[in-house]
Design an enzyme around this catalytic site. Structure first.
Site, PDB file in Angstrom:
ATOM      1  N   TYR A 187      51.177  20.290  48.311  1.00  0.00           N
ATOM      2  CA  TYR A 187      50.930  20.598  46.842  1.00  0.00           C
ATOM      3  C   TYR A 187      51.272  22.053  46.746  1.00  0.00           C
ATOM      4  O   TYR A 187      50.992  22.863  47.624  1.00  0.00           O
ATOM      5  CB  TYR A 187      49.614  20.350  46.554  1.00  0.00           C
ATOM      6  CG  TYR A 187      49.362  18.851  46.524  1.00  0.00           C
ATOM      7  CD1 TYR A 187      49.462  17.963  45.462  1.00  0.00           C
ATOM      8  CD2 TYR A 187      48.705  18.128  47.882  1.00  0.00           C
ATOM      9  CE1 TYR A 187      49.102  16.690  45.789  1.00  0.00           C
ATOM     10  CE2 TYR A 187      48.412  17.080  47.766  1.00  0.00           C
ATOM     11  CZ  TYR A 187      48.618  16.083  46.731  1.00  0.00           C
ATOM     12  OH  TYR A 187      48.321  14.813  46.957  1.00  0.00           O
ATOM     13  N   ARG A 221      41.848  19.650  43.281  1.00  0.00           N
ATOM     14  CA  ARG A 221      41.012  20.076  42.050  1.00  0.00           C
ATOM     15  C   ARG A 221      40.010  20.617  42.649  1.00  0.00           C
ATOM     16  O   ARG A 221      39.310  21.717  42.264  1.00  0.00           O
ATOM     17  CB  ARG A 221      40.870  18.934  41.023  1.00  0.00           C
ATOM     18  CG  ARG A 221      42.091  18.787  40.096  1.00  0.00           C
ATOM     19  CD  ARG A 221      41.760  17.703  39.056  1.00  0.00           C
ATOM     20  NE  ARG A 221      41.395  16.461  39.837  1.00  0.00           N
ATOM     21  CZ  ARG A 221      40.967  15.495  39.685  1.00  0.00           C
ATOM     22  NH1 ARG A 221      39.962  15.734  38.332  1.00  0.00           N
ATOM     23  NH2 ARG A 221      40.661  14.333  39.837  1.00  0.00           N
ATOM     24  N   ASP A 236      47.463  12.756  39.675  1.00  0.00           N
ATOM     25  CA  ASP A 236      46.387  12.785  38.599  1.00  0.00           C
ATOM     26  C   ASP A 236      47.543  12.813  37.574  1.00  0.00           C
ATOM     27  O   ASP A 236      48.731  13.231  37.386  1.00  0.00           O
ATOM     28  CB  ASP A 236      45.699  14.262  38.476  1.00  0.00           C
ATOM     29  CG  ASP A 236      44.697  14.330  39.660  1.00  0.00           C
ATOM     30  OD1 ASP A 236      44.339  13.035  39.688  1.00  0.00           O
ATOM     31  OD2 ASP A 236      44.302  15.258  39.751  1.00  0.00           O
ATOM     32  N   ASP A 280      40.262  20.597  35.885  1.00  0.00           N
ATOM     33  CA  ASP A 280      41.625  20.805  35.543  1.00  0.00           C
ATOM     34  C   ASP A 280      41.897  21.149  34.122  1.00  0.00           C
ATOM     35  O   ASP A 280      40.934  21.168  33.310  1.00  0.00           O
ATOM     36  CB  ASP A 280      42.642  19.638  36.009  1.00  0.00           C
ATOM     37  CG  ASP A 280      42.616  18.493  35.330  1.00  0.00           C
ATOM     38  OD1 ASP A 280      42.010  18.503  34.104  1.00  0.00           O
ATOM     39  OD2 ASP A 280      43.375  17.519  35.791  1.00  0.00           O
TER      40      ASP A 280
END
Length: 286
Positions: free
Chosen positions: A95, A202, A67, A109
């Site tokens: 992550y 997310r 992203d 987000d």
């Protein structure tokens, strides 16, 4: 001219995969285009246009979209290495995500608009850690509306920004290998996630908060590892996007077996050679 041809030939002789650092802000495609432009400029190509797909002197692609708001490891394939990117898409990734409880956004987000606010005072560290087990292993996940996934050939995120109504994609199976809480300082929390391909951190943060009777969104997201490439050891920062640094970091393509070579030779007899594409490979969003 001879020097330029020599430099370009050296660049075109690179075949394999390597990792670069994607900073927060630009899209993965933007970063790839910047990399390509830097390499072509170093090779002496005047006014390179990395977005032009046809007759590109350099074939390059990435192994999984990050992203715009995310940073970290972006795996790149160059030359024949672009054929190795499918494996990178399906492989495991790690992550680190920093989330904020109590506020839900339309994009899930920090870049989105706040669309929901809920209390989070009831959530303890023990309750949070207890819920993580529910999201470990093989789970079903609905991808975010704002994503690189496509409907009728167009990205869902683009359609939403145009004001069109977009239905959520159906839930699909994804894999979480490891999920751990690194810090809990409400409203903020930090989690480490190791997952398979097609996974959205997310969506995980959104689903996790809902399971705790609240809401949340991601403030920061960093991909710390993809396949064998780690952020600390392998991700080349922008000042190292050079032929020398990349040739040293390159993981070469495996040598094709005699049988594969023969099959390729037979195939090329019956099929015209495709022009080299300068576009992205591996357009899956994590």
């Amino acid at each position: 001219m001879a020097v330029q041809n020599s430099s370009l030939f050296k660049l075109q002789s690179l075949n394999g995969i390597f990792a670069i650092y994607k900073k927060q802000g630009p899209t993965s495609a933007d970063v790839l285009n910047s990399l390509k432009k830097a390499l072509l400029k170093e090779a002496g190509v005047a006014n390179p246009n990395p977005r032009k797909r046809k007759k590109q002197p350099l074939k390059i692609g990435h192994g999984g979209t990050l992203d715009s708001n995310a940073s970290g490891v972006l795996v790149v394939g160059i030359g024949e290495g672009t054929k190795m990117l499918t494996t990178m898409l399906a492989g495991s990734k790690k992550y680190r995500a920093v989330g904020e409880l109590g506020k839900g956004t339309d994009t899930l987000d920090v870049t989105g608009n706040v669309v929901e606010e809920k209390s989070y005072d009831h959530i303890t560290k023990e309750a949070f850690e207890g819920k993580l087990k529910q999201f470990t292993g093989e789970i079903m996940q609905v991808p975010p509306l704002y994503s690189a996934l496509k409907r009728d050939g167009q990205r869902m995120s683009v359609l939403l920004k145009q004001g069109q109504e977009v239905e959520a994609k159906p839930a699909r199976p994804v894999t979480v290998y490891n999920l751990s809480l690194q810090d809990f300082s409400p409203p903020y929390f930090t989690i480490d996630v190791e997952c398979g391909g097609g996974f959205y951190v997310r969506s995980l943060v959104d689903d996790l908060a809902k399971a705790l009777s609240s809401c949340a969104h991601i403030k920061e997201l960093t991909r710390t590892k993809q396949g064998q490439f780690t952020l600390e050891e392998h991700a080349l920062k922008e000042d190292r996007w050079t032929w020398t640094d990349i040739s040293q970091a390159l993981q070469p393509c495996p040598e094709p077996s005699g049988q594969q070579k023969h099959a390729k030779k037979e195939k090329s007899k019956h099929k015209p050679t495709p022009s080299e594409s300068g576009g992205d490979n591996g357009d899956k969003n994590d």
